[in-house]
Design an enzyme around this catalytic site. Structure first.
Site, mmCIF file in Angstrom:
data_model
loop_
_atom_site.group_PDB
_atom_site.id
_atom_site.type_symbol
_atom_site.label_atom_id
_atom_site.label_comp_id
_atom_site.label_asym_id
_atom_site.label_seq_id
_atom_site.Cartn_x
_atom_site.Cartn_y
_atom_site.Cartn_z
ATOM 1 N N ASN A 234 0.897 -1.164 0.000
ATOM 2 C CA ASN A 234 0.000 0.000 0.000
ATOM 3 C C ASN A 234 0.934 1.212 0.000
ATOM 4 O O ASN A 234 1.229 1.802 1.026
ATOM 5 C CB ASN A 234 -0.897 0.005 1.235
ATOM 6 C CG ASN A 234 -1.883 -1.159 1.200
ATOM 7 O OD1 ASN A 234 -2.366 -1.544 0.134
ATOM 8 N ND2 ASN A 234 -2.173 -1.731 2.355
ATOM 9 N N LYS A 311 0.643 -3.343 -6.273
ATOM 10 C CA LYS A 311 -0.678 -3.781 -5.807
ATOM 11 C C LYS A 311 -1.674 -2.822 -6.443
ATOM 12 O O LYS A 311 -1.618 -1.615 -6.191
ATOM 13 C CB LYS A 311 -0.738 -3.702 -4.282
ATOM 14 C CG LYS A 311 -2.122 -3.930 -3.685
ATOM 15 C CD LYS A 311 -2.069 -3.935 -2.149
ATOM 16 C CE LYS A 311 -3.450 -4.102 -1.523
ATOM 17 N NZ LYS A 311 -3.391 -4.180 -0.045
ATOM 18 N N GLU A 315 -8.270 -3.659 -2.440
ATOM 19 C CA GLU A 315 -8.384 -3.062 -1.103
ATOM 20 C C GLU A 315 -8.189 -1.548 -1.132
ATOM 21 O O GLU A 315 -7.435 -0.976 -0.340
ATOM 22 C CB GLU A 315 -7.379 -3.711 -0.143
ATOM 23 C CG GLU A 315 -7.606 -5.199 0.015
ATOM 24 C CD GLU A 315 -6.727 -5.860 1.075
ATOM 25 O OE1 GLU A 315 -5.637 -5.341 1.347
ATOM 26 O OE2 GLU A 315 -7.153 -6.893 1.602
ATOM 27 N N LYS A 389 -0.345 -15.112 -3.648
ATOM 28 C CA LYS A 389 -0.357 -15.632 -2.270
ATOM 29 C C LYS A 389 -0.588 -17.140 -2.294
ATOM 30 O O LYS A 389 -1.281 -17.654 -3.176
ATOM 31 C CB LYS A 389 -1.459 -14.957 -1.446
ATOM 32 C CG LYS A 389 -1.186 -13.473 -1.182
ATOM 33 C CD LYS A 389 -2.157 -12.872 -0.166
ATOM 34 C CE LYS A 389 -1.879 -11.380 -0.026
ATOM 35 N NZ LYS A 389 -2.547 -10.733 1.109
ATOM 36 N N ASP A 394 -6.348 -15.179 2.087
ATOM 37 C CA ASP A 394 -5.400 -14.215 2.647
ATOM 38 C C ASP A 394 -4.674 -14.794 3.858
ATOM 39 O O ASP A 394 -4.991 -14.427 4.986
ATOM 40 C CB ASP A 394 -6.170 -12.939 3.052
ATOM 41 C CG ASP A 394 -5.243 -11.781 3.334
ATOM 42 O OD1 ASP A 394 -4.040 -11.914 3.088
ATOM 43 O OD2 ASP A 394 -5.743 -10.738 3.791
ATOM 44 N N GLU A 416 3.820 -15.954 -2.932
ATOM 45 C CA GLU A 416 3.987 -15.018 -1.821
ATOM 46 C C GLU A 416 3.600 -15.733 -0.530
ATOM 47 O O GLU A 416 2.477 -16.203 -0.383
ATOM 48 C CB GLU A 416 3.102 -13.782 -2.048
ATOM 49 C CG GLU A 416 3.241 -12.731 -0.963
ATOM 50 C CD GLU A 416 2.364 -11.494 -1.216
ATOM 51 O OE1 GLU A 416 2.379 -10.942 -2.339
ATOM 52 O OE2 GLU A 416 1.654 -11.088 -0.281
ATOM 53 N N GLU A 422 0.427 -12.433 10.580
ATOM 54 C CA GLU A 422 -0.781 -11.605 10.661
ATOM 55 C C GLU A 422 -1.988 -12.361 11.217
ATOM 56 O O GLU A 422 -2.595 -11.937 12.199
ATOM 57 C CB GLU A 422 -1.102 -11.053 9.263
ATOM 58 C CG GLU A 422 -2.404 -10.287 9.218
ATOM 59 C CD GLU A 422 -2.730 -9.762 7.831
ATOM 60 O OE1 GLU A 422 -1.897 -9.913 6.915
ATOM 61 O OE2 GLU A 422 -3.826 -9.189 7.674
ATOM 62 N N TRP A 575 -16.257 -8.269 2.680
ATOM 63 C CA TRP A 575 -14.889 -8.776 2.602
ATOM 64 C C TRP A 575 -14.796 -10.211 2.093
ATOM 65 O O TRP A 575 -13.719 -10.672 1.727
ATOM 66 C CB TRP A 575 -14.205 -8.669 3.967
ATOM 67 C CG TRP A 575 -13.936 -7.246 4.337
ATOM 68 C CD1 TRP A 575 -14.713 -6.446 5.113
ATOM 69 C CD2 TRP A 575 -12.845 -6.437 3.884
ATOM 70 N NE1 TRP A 575 -14.164 -5.189 5.183
ATOM 71 C CE2 TRP A 575 -13.012 -5.150 4.442
ATOM 72 C CE3 TRP A 575 -11.733 -6.664 3.064
ATOM 73 C CZ2 TRP A 575 -12.128 -4.102 4.202
ATOM 74 C CZ3 TRP A 575 -10.846 -5.623 2.833
ATOM 75 C CH2 TRP A 575 -11.038 -4.361 3.395
#
Ligand code: GCV
Length: 858
Positions: A234, A311, A315, A389, A394, A416, A422, A575
């Site tokens: 981001n 990216k 999002e 990913k 996620d 990734e 997280e 989401w």
């Protein structure tokens, strides 16, 4: 009553003195557990030199070439010799005599040095061979980076105390791209970073002191990582300003001696926002010119710049969709600017709509990557690598492999993986992720049952047979190291180490990697090795058991910190991490026949396995299917009983990690021992919070009681709201399942009390006070028993959140406290600001420990 010959009242007093030192401080501190020991696994502890060098320790390093990387190699060998062999070697540049020596050089340099070496078959870039040539131990690199990697490989051999007498080891990296991504922001914060502030930035600028950045490059290089993207995907657009690029070049300067190439995350809107153009349409020639000029400007200050990470359309980040363009249009315009410099675009496959309609049973976030990118296969330039990913959602505690990895046969791709934890406990919970990554990398994505296996690790190698392009590929680890011991939890460094080792060679076993890391970090003591290896290797299963089993997703608060339980947060929002739990059943129906069709994105053999309930593995069941709570798994248990059992087992296993670790007292550096212990104790308490939240929520939702009668029955618990309260007030907690009884008490006065009279028998008890430690505020608490102060503490941890819930719930534990019938037990709270000394419950259980349990995880 008398215990061990002493009156209980005396014992109570005694316990205050005897037990106070054993009261566990369970907050996770800010300061680095490694102190200045940022060496991590490059700790270079003494080894038995006669085992490693039976013919005597070489006393000379002959550095044949003149290059930054060979200088680093020689320096590193000298450091290793000093630490492990207690010997200072001399470093020379021209070979003299037949003495014991280590010779290092590129293949060309070695050929000039010795005729023996010319028999060596050609080494690729970054590859190395280490072997004996008479008295010399030769480190031969395909290039000077290979020399450095060979140097670290030799040092690893020494640290593991292997004999070098007949050493002959060749190694070539699995893939060209071996990068970390760091989600650092210029203000010094790190998105999803759990180890303090950035090592690169502070206050909007590049740090003046970059010694940690240099130390990080050394660590990365020691496991073969060759690239590092220093800023958040981001992306802060201002980093591309000329004055900032000049500063960023200083980071590239400290990376360079370790062969780590710097790269940047960039935002697609830069030409408009930063460049002042009217558009950032990737097909507009003015935009292409802007990117070209910007990239040239970067290379003018960072000649070995690695490339960019993008990216877009994800999002809230803008992207090519604004102009009706494709992701390949966006990737290619930047790739063309980088091409002549040898740079690459890492284009993230994490493109999805976070405003999905949850009413729509066909909507599915998991489909997004494949739906977006598969139609573009073959349209990306050859210096674009699509960065995917491991799973389609996620970084959940368990996900199936992303079908996109098999959906781009004509496109370069990288996997990734997330090193920073997280969704897996944010380094406060122990989770060794290498076994999870291995499962993904080993998954066979072949298109037909008759074809040769096509594991993911081959797809990302840049040389998969049966695919049409794949000239580049690799591994990206989202690392997010900070100033607090790199990853905060000393044991979490095994994940960073393991990521690097897998990127170099994905065929390594998870156990081998754990053992290597343990020996390099803590030495070769057998008990230390076996204990830590077991803790690491069991940890993913334990964490999964008390969080989200059966592929349901982590079940964490997905609209908050992604840390504590927050089961319903997954549902009824855009989401798309829905678990679709209703009164009858649970799970996302992703089948082709009745569901979202996601399973159809897999190659046929895998799709067939997932589509059928008969063959879908239990651990992915709820990711793929919606089933009733009474559905029987392959194990024979119903879904609901499995959820209950596994959560109780997981919390128990988490608690057992504590005594296992305690058995290592005295065998490890004090600070490391204490830091890990603090975290394991926190985890043991948090696992109970998770266990209770998930089991209670599903029991209520399903109406199916726990066959073993555990859920909603907590015999050793005294709810704060049922105690006699002086000035404390009872409040509802949201989400309800994260506190015992759905309620907590908070203190709106300068001081409040909750008290109860013990109506159980005299005895020794383990006492825990379950309270909430919010991010802001430092409330204080005192626990008194029969008038004696047995514990006073400050709620000064930095748990994520400012409301009482499963993320902020924590406990203070006291082992073996003597309590007798009729004792008054009192908790006094003193609030601080918005943290109102919140309490959940007291747990008073017969003392469990009579001694230390070693390795008692299962
Ligand atoms: C950097 C998840 C994380 C975000 C992250 C995003 C991504 O959604 O929660 O913090 O953003 O992934 O990978 O881009």
């Amino acid at each position: 009553m008398r215990l061990r010959g002493l009156p209980l009242a005396y014992l109570t007093l005694l316990s205050v003195f005897v037990l106070l030192p054993t009261i566990s401080a369970q907050g996770v501190g800010e300061s680095s557990p490694l102190g200045s020991g940022d060496a991590a696994w490059l700790s270079y502890q003494p080894v038995r030199s006669e085992t490693v060098f039976p013919g005597g320790v070489p006393d000379t390093v002959v550095q044949l070439g003149v290059s930054l990387l060979e200088d680093s190699s020689a320096k590193e060998l000298a450091a290793g010799w000093r630490g492990m062999l207690q010997h200072e070697p001399r470093v020379i540049h021209a070979d003299v005599g037949d003495g014991r020596k280590v010779v290092l050089g590129t293949q060309r340099e070695i050929e000039l040095w010795s005729t023996h070496a010319s028999a060596t078959k050609s080494l690729a870039h970054d590859a190395f061979r280490i072997y004996r040539d008479k008295n010399a131990l030769v480190i031969e690199g395909g290039d000077d980076r290979g020399v450095l990697y060979g140097t670290f490989a030799l040092l690893r051999e020494i640290a593991e105390q292997h004999s070098t007498a007949n050493l002959d080891q060749s190694s070539t990296p699995w893939a060209a791209i071996r990068w970390t991504n760091e989600w650092d922001n210029p203000n010094g914060t790190i998105e999803r970073g759990y180890a303090g502030p950035s090592i690169f930035f502070e206050g909007g600028k590049v740090r003046a002191d970059l010694s940690r950045a240099a130390a990080y490059a050394r660590l990365l290089s020691s496991v073969g990582i060759d690239g590092c993207t220093i800023n958040n995907v981001n992306a802060d657009l201002s980093l591309l300003r000329p004055e900032n690029l000049r500063e960023i070049a200083r980071i590239a300067d400290v990376f360079r001696p370790y062969g780590v190439r710097l790269s940047l995350s960039v935002d697609m809107s830069s030409p408009e926002v930063l460049g002042g153009l009217k558009t950032f349409d990737p097909l507009d020639p003015v935009v292409a010119t802007w990117w070209k000029a910007k990239v040239d400007e970067i290379y003018a200050v960072i000649p070995d710049f690695g490339g960019v990470v993008i990216k877009a359309d994800s999002e809230g980040r803008v992207g090519p969709s604004k102009y009706g363009r494709t992701q390949s249009d966006a990737a290619n315009v930047v790739a063309r600017a980088l091409k002549s410099h040898g740079g690459v675009v890492m284009y993230r496959g994490f493109v999805y709509n976070n405003h999905l309609d949850w009413h729509d049973l066909k909507a599915d976030r998991a489909r997004a990557g494949y739906d977006t990118f598969h139609p573009l296969d073959g349209k990306f330039d050859d210096n674009v690598i699509v960065q995917i990913k491991n799973g389609p959602i996620d970084f959940q505690v368990r996900e199936p492999v992303s079908p996109l990895l098999a959906g781009l046969p004509k496109t370069n791709e990288a996997i990734e993986l997330q090193v920073t934890q997280e969704y897996t406990g944010q380094q406060r919970h122990l989770v060794y992720l290498v076994p999870m990554w291995k499962e993904t990398l080993d998954t066979d994505m072949r298109g037909s049952a008759a074809a040769a296996p096509l594991p993911v690790k081959l797809l990302v190698s840049g040389r998969a047979t049966g695919t049409e392009q794949h000239s580049e590929g690799g591994f990206v680890g989202v690392s997010n190291v900070g100033t607090d011991g790199w990853l905060g939890n000393p044991l979490a460094l095994a994940n960073l180490y393991g990521f690097g080792r897998l990127a170099w060679n994905p065929n390594l076993e998870a156990a081998t990697i754990s053992d290597e890391w343990t020996r390099l970090t803590f030495g070769n003591d057998e008990q230390v090795r076996s204990t830590i290896n077991k803790l690491q290797l069991d940890s993913w299963q334990i964490y999964e058991s008390y969080t989200g089993p059966l592929g349901i997703g982590t079940l964490t608060d997905i609209v908050g910190a992604h840390f504590g339980p927050g089961i319903e947060s997954a549902e009824r929002n855009g989401w798309g991490q829905w678990i679709r739990a209703d009164g009858h059943g649970v799970g996302m129906d992703r089948t082709v026949v009745t569901g979202t069709g996601y399973i159809g994105q897999y190659p046929a053999p895998l799709a067939a396995t997932y589509e059928s309930l008969a063959t879908c593995p239990d651990d992915l069941l709820l990711f793929m299917h919606h089933v009733p709570y009474t559905y029987r798994l392959h194990s024979g248990l119903t879904v609901m009983q499995f959820i209950d059992n596994t959560h109780y087992w997981g919390a128990h296993a988490a608690a057992q990690q504590v005594p296992a670790w305690e058995a290592l007292r005295g065998k490890l550096p004090d600070a490391t021992y204490a830091e890990v212990l603090k975290r394991l104790k926190y985890q043991a308490g948090s696992a109970i919070v998770w266990r209770d939240a998930v089991t209670r929520w599903f029991t209520k939702q399903s109406g199916v009681p726990d066959a073993l009668g555990r859920v909603n029955h907590y015999p050793n618990r005294i709810e704060a709201e049922s105690m006699k309260l002086s000035d404390y007030t009872i409040v509802d907690v949201n989400p309800w399942e994260t506190t015992s009884g759905g309620k907590a008490v908070i203190c709106d006065r300068p001081e409040c009390k909750a008290e109860t009279t013990w109506d159980g028998p005299d005895g020794w008890y383990d006492v825990a006070v379950q309270y909430f430690d919010l991010l802001h505020g430092h409330s204080q608490f005192t626990l008194t028993i029969a008038g004696h102060n047995v514990g006073h503490w400050t709620a000064d941890d930095t748990l994520p959140g400012d409301t009482p819930n499963g993320s902020t719930s924590t406990r203070r534990s006291l082992d073996r406290v003597a309590i007798h019938h009729g004792d008054l037990i009192q908790v006094t709270g003193w609030p601080d600001g918005t943290e109102k000394a919140p309490l959940d419950y007291l747990s008073i259980a017969p003392a469990a420990r009579t001694g230390i349990v070693v390795n008692g995880i299962r």
